[in-house]
Design an enzyme around this catalytic site. Structure first.
Site, short mmCIF file in Angstrom:
data_model
loop_
_atom_site.label_atom_id
_atom_site.label_comp_id
_atom_site.label_asym_id
_atom_site.label_seq_id
_atom_site.Cartn_x
_atom_site.Cartn_y
_atom_site.Cartn_z
N THR A 1 0.65 -1.13 -0.13
CA THR A 1 0.04 0.25 -0.27
C THR A 1 0.63 1.39 0.33
O THR A 1 1.81 1.74 1.35
CB THR A 1 -0.99 0.23 1.39
OG1 THR A 1 -1.77 -1.13 1.15
CG2 THR A 1 -2.03 1.26 0.73
N LYS B 1 0.46 5.49 8.52
CA LYS B 1 1.44 5.46 7.15
C LYS B 1 0.15 5.70 5.76
O LYS B 1 0.97 6.69 5.71
CB LYS B 1 2.58 4.46 6.94
CG LYS B 1 2.68 4.43 5.34
CD LYS B 1 1.95 3.44 4.83
CE LYS B 1 2.60 2.17 4.69
NZ LYS B 1 1.74 1.35 3.58
N LYS C 1 -7.26 2.03 -3.00
CA LYS C 1 -7.27 1.38 -1.56
C LYS C 1 -6.72 2.62 -0.36
O LYS C 1 -6.62 2.26 1.15
CB LYS C 1 -4.93 1.31 -2.13
CG LYS C 1 -4.58 0.73 -0.66
CD LYS C 1 -5.11 -0.79 0.37
CE LYS C 1 -4.72 -1.04 1.09
NZ LYS C 1 -5.05 -2.44 2.27
P1 NAP Z 1 4.98 -6.61 7.55
O1 NAP Z 1 4.97 -7.91 8.52
O2 NAP Z 1 5.60 -5.46 8.37
O3 NAP Z 1 6.26 -6.59 5.81
C1 NAP Z 1 6.78 -5.57 5.33
C2 NAP Z 1 7.86 -6.53 4.71
O4 NAP Z 1 8.52 -5.57 3.45
C3 NAP Z 1 8.96 -7.50 5.64
O5 NAP Z 1 9.20 -8.84 4.17
C4 NAP Z 1 10.00 -6.98 5.38
O6 NAP Z 1 10.89 -6.94 5.75
C5 NAP Z 1 9.94 -5.82 3.47
N1 NAP Z 1 10.70 -4.66 3.05
C6 NAP Z 1 10.31 -3.81 4.33
N2 NAP Z 1 11.73 -2.73 3.21
C7 NAP Z 1 11.80 -3.29 2.78
C8 NAP Z 1 12.75 -2.12 2.06
N3 NAP Z 1 13.60 -1.12 2.11
N4 NAP Z 1 13.50 -3.60 1.05
C9 NAP Z 1 13.19 -4.76 1.10
N5 NAP Z 1 12.26 -5.96 1.68
C10 NAP Z 1 11.18 -4.27 2.42
O7 NAP Z 1 3.67 -6.04 6.75
P2 NAP Z 1 2.55 -6.77 5.52
O8 NAP Z 1 1.47 -6.11 7.12
O9 NAP Z 1 2.71 -8.15 5.28
O10 NAP Z 1 2.61 -5.27 4.84
C11 NAP Z 1 3.06 -5.40 3.89
C12 NAP Z 1 1.89 -3.60 2.77
O11 NAP Z 1 1.02 -4.46 2.73
C13 NAP Z 1 2.33 -2.71 3.55
O12 NAP Z 1 2.63 -1.86 2.43
C14 NAP Z 1 0.59 -2.82 3.84
O13 NAP Z 1 -0.07 -1.58 4.78
C15 NAP Z 1 0.10 -3.98 3.27
N6 NAP Z 1 -0.97 -4.03 3.86
C16 NAP Z 1 -1.12 -4.98 4.98
C17 NAP Z 1 -2.43 -5.48 5.71
C18 NAP Z 1 -2.58 -6.47 6.83
O14 NAP Z 1 -3.49 -6.58 7.38
N7 NAP Z 1 -0.69 -6.10 7.79
C19 NAP Z 1 -3.38 -5.83 4.60
C20 NAP Z 1 -3.52 -5.01 3.33
C21 NAP Z 1 -2.02 -4.32 2.87
P3 NAP Z 1 11.88 -8.08 6.30
O15 NAP Z 1 11.57 -9.12 6.82
O16 NAP Z 1 13.37 -8.04 6.58
O17 NAP Z 1 11.35 -6.86 8.08
#
Ligand code: NAP
Length: 288
Positions: free
Chosen positions: A93, A236, A168
């Site tokens: 997102t 964010k 979104k």
């Molecule tokens: P998360 O658990 O914090 O995971 C983030 C992922 O991104 C991890 O694999 C992290 O790697 C990687 N990452 C972050 N910065 C990076 C960089 N500079 N270069 C390479 N990899 C990087 O977050 P999430 O909940 O999966 O969410 C991911 C996305 O989906 C976000 O944009 C969020 O807003 C969106 N989203 C989340 C949800 C939800 O319910 N969680 C629902 C819909 C959409 P590391 O493992 O090394 O930290």
């Protein structure tokens, strides 16, 4: 066909497992490489040593990372080796602006880009029931629909690049309002001494029923705030909504209030908790 996934966080790991279950996934990469190694072992696929090496082989790259800068970092890292006609699908997102920049960078290498954010939480990612809103070229989306269907129950084409992320943003504004309403109402129920489990069961079946109440209602009243969706990530997203609204001179009072509440929680060290931790600010002190 070589299909790769970058970003194995709370969302990405479930999405990767569903791609693999359908036999599509060939390579993965994660910034913290131990996560990629563990999943590669579980799924019996390759953990790429670097983004550049992954991009050199992939025909389709799906990414799901945290924020705008992270997406652009990944896109810049694929540019040196990406093959022409590769399709990059970003499920993170981020802002519509970032989607447009990513599309331009990839176009300079004759590669394609779809902004394809998702909704449905970690449960949706795990169960393959996400809702996906897609911006970019329709004929490019058509080519990848069977692959995306392994992760999604609903895929809607929204229009040109950036319109997936615009949609979104609409979702995230609603999620803020729903969070405010559900946490406030359940804190009220608790103060009234009502049986919370029954309240959630009966209200979920009526006109006020919603996903957040059904999936987070009980856990928040039991002071469990494991992610989920980290509230720092929703903060964010709301910042993105605010910037978009400023452009149209529109007011988003609910978003402003929710951002202020999240900032209080983040300063208190709760930024990595699920957004339902907003209940901490609404409930009686013993639940905080
Ligand atoms: P998360 O658990 O914090 O995971 C983030 C992922 O991104 C991890 O694999 C992290 O790697 C990687 N990452 C972050 N910065 C990076 C960089 N500079 N270069 C390479 N990899 C990087 O977050 P999430 O909940 O999966 O969410 C991911 C996305 O989906 C976000 O944009 C969020 O807003 C969106 N989203 C989340 C949800 C939800 O319910 N969680 C629902 C819909 C959409 P590391 O493992 O090394 O930290």
């Amino acid at each position: 066909m070589q299909i790769a996934m970058i970003g194995l966080g709370a969302m990405g790991i479930g999405m990767a497992r569903n791609l693999a279950k359908a036999g599509y996934l060939t390579q993965i990469w994660n910034r913290t490489s131990s996560k990629a190694q563990a999943l590669a072992g579980e799924l019996n696929i390759q953990a790429a040593p670097s983004i550049a090496e992954l991009a050199a082989q992939a025909d389709i790259i799906i990414l799901c990372v945290s924020a705008d800068n992270d997406v652009l970092e990944v896109i810049n890292a694929v540019l040196s080796s990406i093959k022409p006609n590769t399709i990059v699908i970003d499920c993170s997102t981020v802002s519509s602006e970032t989607a447009k920049i990513a599309a331009q960078l990839l176009a300079s290498k004759h590669a394609h880009f779809l902004d394809a954010p998702v909704s449905g939480g970690v449960e949706g990612a795990k169960n393959g029931t996400l809702a996906m809103m897609v911006g970019g070229k329709q004929d490019i989306l058509d080519k990848v629909i069977p692959i995306l269907e392994t992760m999604c129950a609903r895929i809607i084409y929204m229009g040109s690049t950036g319109s997936g992320q615009g949609t979104k943003a609409v979702n995230q504004i609603m999620a803020a309002g729903i969070n405010q309403a559900v946490t406030e109402a359940l804190a009220f129920a608790q103060a009234e001494g009502l049986p919370l489990e029954k309240v959630i069961e009966v209200v979920s079946g009526g006109a006020a029923g919603n996903w957040f109440l059904s999936h987070r209602g009980l856990s928040m009243t039991q002071a469990h705030y494991d992610p989920g969706f980290k509230l720092a990530l929703h903060h964010k997203d709301l910042k993105i909504c605010q910037t978009m609204a400023e452009k149209n001179a529109a007011d988003l009072p609910l978003v402003q209030q929710t951002m202020r509440d999240y900032e209080r929680l983040m300063h208190a060290g709760f930024g990595d908790e699920d957004i339902s931790a907003l209940y901490r600010l609404k409930s009686k002190p013993k639940d905080r």
